[in-house]
Each structure stands twice: as C-alpha cells, then as structure tokens.
Scaffold this motif. Structure first.
Motif: not given
Length: 362
Positions: A332-349, A355-362
């Motif tokens: 289900f994890v299509s991509e891992e993104i930073p916290l500031d990538g949520v707005e762009a993830a909405f567009e991809k959705m 399937l899912r963009s996932v914000v990951v803290w690294k």
C-alpha cells in the motif's frame, strides 16, 4: 511542560494546508504523548480540508499513524513509554450500551484526549478524528494507542489506523465474507484494495474488482482479485452477474460511496446477498431505490464504520499476518514523503496516482 513541534494545519475550507508551530501539552490523566514516526495521507484528511466533515477549523490533520509512546498521564495502564503503537480513533469506553452488549466495535462514546493542542498564538486546534498526527508529536487518549510488533515498521503499521483497516474490516467483519463466497469490490483505491485482500484472506473463491482506472485494476489483480471489470466501458452490474452464473455476488462492497456506485452494488448482489458501504458519502448525497426492490431482494444492507474493527483485536492480528508473509501491507505504501509534502500528496491522491503517500520522520 509544553512541547513545541511542527504540524500540518488546514486553516480554512479549500485552502492549501500549511506547516505551522504546534503546542502540545504533557499528558494528563488517561492521556498519552506519542512521538509520530509515520502517518499516511488519507482521503479523510482531504475531506477535513474541504469542509466535508465539519467546519471546526483550524484542523490539525493526520490520523493514519504509528509511533512511540513518549509519556503517559496518571492512571494509564494500557501502554507505557517506549511502546510502539498504532493510533486509532476507536478508544472504546467499555460503558456505553454497545460496549455493555458485547459490541465494542460500535462504541458510541469513544475517548479522545481532554487537553487541547493549539497554534503558537493559543488558537485551539481540532485534531482529525481526535488524533492530529501530521505532527512531530501528538496528544491522544491512552486507549487510542494499540501496541503492536515494531518489526513491521512505522510506514506499514500506521496504515492500519484508518483506510487499510476499514477495507479489511468491510470484508471480514461487516461483510462476513466466508470460504467459497463470491465478492465484488467497487472502487479500488486504498480501501477497496484492502477489501480485496480481506476477502482473499477470508477464503473467498471469486473476487471481482471494479474501477474505471486500469492502473487500479492492475493493483487489485496483483493483490488478490481473480477478475477485474473496467466500469468505464462495461456495465458493472451485468459484468458481475456474468461472472457469477447470472446470480450476482454474495457480498458487494462499495468503496466509493456515491449514489451511483451504491445502486450498482445493490443490484450486483445475489438474492439475500449483502451490500457493504465503506466509502464515505458527502452530506448532500441522496439515494433513490424502489422500496419494493429493497424488500424483494432480501439480504442485508450494511454500513461499515472503520471496518467494524476492534483495534486491540484486529491491529496486532493483521501486523502478525504481515510479518508471517500472509498479507502484504507494504504494497500500500506508494511513496514516502516529508511532512511538508502533504499538499502535493493530496493532488496525487486526487489523480489516482498512489495507493498511499506516507509521511515518514527520518
């Protein structure tokens, strides 16, 4: 002590989200402070941003999350600091009429944190589904934390916090799919694909995936569908009937949640079959069905809230099945993104690219 962290906020209906400073208090009685390690970008977060849930702006978005308990308040016994947990929005009370009847998955009085998280200027935030996990740390009721095996990894585990659990539960809990059943799933986004996987896990003999996007149909086929129907070029009701000996499917799951797909689900099921609505409608939608057809076709018309799950029962089970290689939650994890990538993830959705963009803290 107050924790100053970053968080993703929706300030107004339809406005792009912003990354802002959030103030998170130490946990009080019955509460837990969780350091978030991963959080999926779910359609429900977009619904909040668009004002389709309620108008209690500003919202602290994010709810499909996993992380580590950092501190707990007085009286907490469910978890302790250092526990790896999935966050849930069904912290059952144990005292309402549903809980007392032995149906805690319908709990009518679920718990959230009592204290409020705020913006730096003191503006109170409304956390999405009582969680608010697009933040470095979040405050929740301790019952919203479900301890699981950390070997699964946060990016995978957090998805059970909402969409993936909703899909699995729609098939296994609400739809009560059994061995040898025929199942049709209309809509093959994250929830629909999880319904396909849940039907497969439950032993369904025939699993028919329906969508208008060939990419999603391919995902469904790779993750358990035995047949696919492109409803942009074929009548899904007739196609499902053709694939089930003219009868219709035993269980039809509507993972879209609009009147047209619900009507398709209603007529694509077998007599005395079951329709499960797990896609979330918007408030203005209305349904028009001949009442005689509702009576004459029998069976059950069900709504699936959170996959009728009980987090303490279902989360650890699905994580264990993933670790055993019996289900592939990582798919289900299509991509891992930073916290500031949520707005762009909405567009991809919106465009069905993930399937899912996932914000990951690294």
């Amino acid at each position: 002590m107050t924790h100053e962290v970053r968080g993703v906020v929706a300030r107004a209906k339809g406005a792009p989200v912003t990354l802002e400073t959030i103030l998170v208090p130490d946990p009080g009685p019955g509460e837990a402070l969780v350091k978030v390690e991963a959080c999926g970008v779910c359609h429900t977060d977009l619904h909040y941003r668009e004002g389709a849930i309620n108008d209690d702006f500003p919202f602290l978005l994010g709810h499909e999350a996993a992380g580590v308990v950092e501190a707990v308040g007085e009286g907490v016994t469910e978890v302790e600091p250092g526990d790896f947990v999935i966050l849930n929005w069904r912290a059952v009370c144990g005292q309402c009429r549903a809980c007392l009847r032995g149906r805690p998955w319908y709990c009518f009085n679920t718990h959230n944190a009592t204290q409020k998280m705020t913006l730096a200027d003191g503006t109170v935030l409304s956390p999405a589904l009582g969680i608010g996990a697009f933040a470095d740390k979040t405050l929740v009721a301790a019952g919203q934390c479900t301890k699981v095996d950390p070997a699964a990894g946060a990016a995978v585990a957090g998805l059970l916090g909402c969409g993936v659990m909703a899909g699995f539960g729609a098939a296994m809990n609400t739809g009560n799919v059994g061995r040898g059943d025929s199942v049709a799933v209309i809509g093959c986004g994250g929830v629909g694909i999880a319904s396909v996987m849940g039907a497969r896990l439950a032993g369904a003999a025939k699993i028919i995936a329906v969508d208008i996007d060939p990419r999603k149909l391919e995902w469904a086929k790779n993750l358990g569908a035995t047949h696919t129907v492109d409803s942009s070029s074929a009548d899904p009701v007739e196609a499902i009937r053709d694939l089930t000996g003219g009868n219709g499917a035993d269980v039809v799951i509507d993972a879209v949640g609009i009147p047209k797909t619900y009507e398709q689900a209603f007529y694509a099921r077998d007599l005395a079959g079951t329709v499960v609505l797990v896609g979330v409608p918007s408030p203005e939608m209305r349904l028009d069905l001949p009442l005689l057809d509702v009576f004459g076709r029998g069976g059950a018309l069900k709504s699936s809230w959170y996959g009728d799950c009980l987090p303490t029962r279902d989360f650890p089970m699905l994580i264990d099945l993933h670790l055993q290689g019996r289900i592939d939650l990582a798919a289900f994890v299509s991509e891992e993104i930073p916290l500031d990538g949520v707005e762009a993830a909405f567009e991809k959705m919106h465009h069905g690219d993930v399937l899912r963009s996932v914000v990951v803290w690294k």
